[in-house]
Design an enzyme around this catalytic site. Structure first.
Site, PDB file in Angstrom:
ATOM      1  N   SER A 258       0.035 -36.338   0.309  1.00 36.49           N
ATOM      2  CA  SER A 258       0.172 -37.450   0.988  1.00 36.49           C
ATOM      3  C   SER A 258       1.804 -37.540   1.335  1.00 36.49           C
ATOM      4  CB  SER A 258      -0.383 -38.480   0.158  1.00 36.49           C
ATOM      5  OG  SER A 258      -0.577 -39.381   1.346  1.00 36.49           O
TER       6      SER A 258
ATOM      7  N   ASP B 154      -6.180 -35.635   2.451  1.00 39.75           N
ATOM      8  CA  ASP B 154      -5.650 -36.019   1.518  1.00 39.75           C
ATOM      9  C   ASP B 154      -5.533 -35.336  -0.101  1.00 39.75           C
ATOM     10  OD1 ASP B 154      -3.675 -37.660  -0.406  1.00 39.75           O
ATOM     11  OD2 ASP B 154      -3.961 -39.160   1.182  1.00 39.75           O
TER      12      ASP B 154
END
Length: 305
Positions: A72, A188
């Site tokens: 991320s 993610d």
């Protein structure tokens, strides 16, 4: 003459016996072999500015970084640094990063797509800050971690497009649309591995320095749908970290627990927290580096690196 021959034979026999019983000289470890040090950067949205401080402190202490693995926001900060290996440029770039630089919310996208934002702004930001097209050409070996939405499996992106890797790794579910990349539908990396220490090991790291910015998920300021989704994701990511963080050789935990996921106003505070946490960890890092020995020195077997 016969005595001379016998004397020569006796000397030769003694010499051969000595050669047979003498132990080989001890193997001296090759002092030129250095450990492969990996820096693992966790996810945590705006708290990721702490990673900038961590990198600056490591660079100032001349701690080697031979591999960067990020999830991320960790993948974003890691890619920027892997591009030119300059913490001052990284800090300058981080200060230009605003919420609007990466979030392109749209009602049309929300109603017709699979997320509130497409991620086009995020890609443009990465493209302008990292001219290097492919991961293989970055100055520091690098990997971003994403999640295969269809299979529910961790995906390690260490080749191909830098832009797509960072976008996929940062595509928070329901906030960003999934990213189609390398034949997979990706979201993610924090869904499966928010602090990818195991990935660093798999990529050959000898010593892993991991940075955890998931401290404290408490949030009493939840007022809209985005807040609900982000807080839910934050809780999930935090639980993920708790089961992995113990695998690091050195764990750095900047004090950013009071910074909200999307609070981009506390950049300097987060960076300073990263610097201070890393300075406290420097003695432990140096101790680990000094104590490290290649496998060949401990097993007596040759080591392929």
């Amino acid at each position: 003459m016969k005595k001379l021959h016998l004397s020569a034979l006796l000397i030769l026999t003694t010499f051969l016996a000595a050669c047979a019983t003498t132990s080989p000289p001890p193997t001296i470890p090759d002092q030129t072999i250095k450990p492969k040090v990996a820096l693992v950067l966790s996810g945590g949205a705006a708290r990721g500015f702490a990673h900038v401080g961590v990198i600056r402190a490591l660079e100032q202490e001349k701690i080697p970084i031979d591999l960067i693995v990020g999830t991320s926001v960790g993948s974003l900060i890691g890619a920027i640094y892997a591009h030119d290996r300059n913490s001052f440029e990284l800090e300058w770039t981080a200060f230009t990063l605003e919420k609007d630089s990466i979030f392109d919310y749209g009602l049309f996208t929300a109603f017709t797509g699979m997320g509130l934002a497409k991620g086009e702004k995020l890609e443009e930001f990465v493209r302008t800050k990292i001219p290097t097209t492919n991961i293989e050409d970055l100055k520091i070996p690098y990997a971003a971690v994403a999640t295969d939405l269809n299979l529910g499996k961790r995906v390690v992106l260490n080749h191909g497009s830098v832009v797509k890797a960072v976008h996929a790794s940062s595509a928070i579910p329901a906030i960003f649309e999934p990213v189609q990349h390398q034949g997979q539908q990706l979201v993610d990396g924090g869904v499966t591995d928010n602090i990818p220490i195991d990935v660093a090991r798999e990529l050959g790291a000898d010593i892993v320095i991991a940075v955890d910015i998931s401290e404290n998920v408490e949030n009493h300021n939840i007022t809209n749908l985005v807040d609900v989704m982000l807080q839910s994701v934050n809780i999930m990511f935090n639980e993920n970290v708790l089961s992995h963080r113990h695998n690091a050789d050195v764990l750095i935990t900047p004090a950013v627990g009071k910074v909200a996921m999307l609070d981009f106003t506390k950049k300097k505070q987060c960076m300073q927290a990263g610097i201070e946490a890393t300075q406290k960890a420097i003695p432990e890092i140096k101790e680990k580096l000094a104590a490290w020995r290649p496998k060949a020195a401990t097993t007596g077997k040759s080591e392929i690196r």
